[in-house]
Design an enzyme around this catalytic site. Structure first.
Site, PDB file in Angstrom:
ATOM      1  N   HIS A  44     -38.168 -16.425  70.907  1.00 24.89           N
ATOM      2  CA  HIS A  44     -37.540 -15.143  70.577  1.00 24.89           C
ATOM      3  C   HIS A  44     -36.285 -15.002  71.426  1.00 24.89           C
ATOM      4  O   HIS A  44     -36.312 -14.385  72.499  1.00 24.89           O
ATOM      5  CB  HIS A  44     -38.521 -13.996  70.853  1.00 24.89           C
ATOM      6  N   GLU A  71     -38.021 -15.793  66.235  1.00 25.65           N
ATOM      7  CA  GLU A  71     -38.143 -14.350  66.094  1.00 25.65           C
ATOM      8  C   GLU A  71     -36.861 -13.667  66.544  1.00 25.65           C
ATOM      9  O   GLU A  71     -36.179 -14.158  67.450  1.00 25.65           O
ATOM     10  CB  GLU A  71     -39.279 -13.814  66.968  1.00 25.65           C
ATOM     11  N   HIS A 191     -48.835 -10.050  69.775  1.00 22.39           N
ATOM     12  CA  HIS A 191     -48.489  -9.144  70.869  1.00 22.39           C
ATOM     13  C   HIS A 191     -49.758  -8.736  71.613  1.00 22.39           C
ATOM     14  O   HIS A 191     -50.635  -8.081  71.066  1.00 22.39           O
ATOM     15  CB  HIS A 191     -47.730  -7.896  70.424  1.00 22.39           C
TER      16      HIS A 191
END
Length: 238
Positions: A44, A71, A191
């Site tokens: 990410h 991401e 997450h």
């Protein structure tokens, strides 16, 4: 089986603490994580490059043999990167530039037209698209209308409530995953998933195609070793 994609942002954070060419070797870590059994590598990159750098993504493009999942918020710089790299999967996350970590999913109702254009462009690059989403049925319905291939359920609320009442914690995720399945969407999740809460989520969401886990896995690896930790997380998904 649900696939495990390991987010290596935290490995990059440790490297960056001592300079661009310091240990640990991010690319070797990605090789090892795949060798230890993970089915994907997630990164990410953020605009300030505080962990994963854009060049890391370019380097991983030629190294990852499973699936590279990139991401991020589809800013002009991010879109330029994915046009260059063409990863197997792009996960769209609506992070503000100064966000410490991902903290909300997309408003797929209000931003449906915008997301539809982004999804179409990413499909043109040959990438699978996943949209980061809170477990809300209206948002799932609106996500399907964008043309996305998958949604990624934002599991922070599940992880926070898990110890107190895991049945209540997972209920909205079960409903969202079921609706996604009915609409022909694949389901990812990520997450704050860890060795305590992952197996139950997996048991309760038969639609779950992939989990992306970074912080907890890397933290566990400090005590348990990287190879053992990857195997322990994979075991939760059997």
């Amino acid at each position: 089986m649900t696939k495990l994609s390991v987010n290596i942002n935290k490995i990059a954070t440790l490297r960056n603490a001592r300079g661009p060419h310091a240990r640990p070797d991010l690319l070797q870590a990605a090789r090892d994580i795949e060798r230890f059994g993970a089915e994907g590598i997630t990164v990410h990159p953020r605009p300030d490059e505080r962990h994963i750098r854009y060049q890391d993504v370019r380097d991983l493009q030629h190294l990852v043999t499973t699936e590279l999942n990139v991401e991020g918020n589809p800013t002009p710089d991010f879109m330029a990167l994915v046009r260059e790299v063409r990863p197997a999967q792009v996960t769209l996350v609506p992070d503000a530039p100064d966000a410490l970590t991902s903290n909300a999913g997309w408003d797929t109702v209000g931003q449906q037209a915008y997301l539809k254009d982004i999804v179409a462009e990413l499909h043109g690059l040959g990438s699978r698209v996943s949209i980061f989403l809170d477990p809300d049925l209206a948002l799932v319905d609106a996500a399907a209308a964008t043309g996305t291939d998958r949604i990624e359920l934002y599991t922070e609320a599940y992880a926070r409530q898990y110890a107190a009442d895991r049945a209540a914690a997972v209920a909205p995720y079960r409903a969202a995953a079921a609706r996604a399945g009915q609409l022909g969407l694949g389901v990812n999740a990520g997450h704050d998933l860890d060795l305590d809460n992952l197996a139950f989520l997996h048991q309760q969401l038969p639609e779950l195609a992939e989990v992306s886990i970074g912080h907890a896995l890397v933290a566990d690896a400090l005590y348990l070793g990287l190879e053992n930790t990857v195997q322990l997380y994979k075991r939760q998904l059997r």
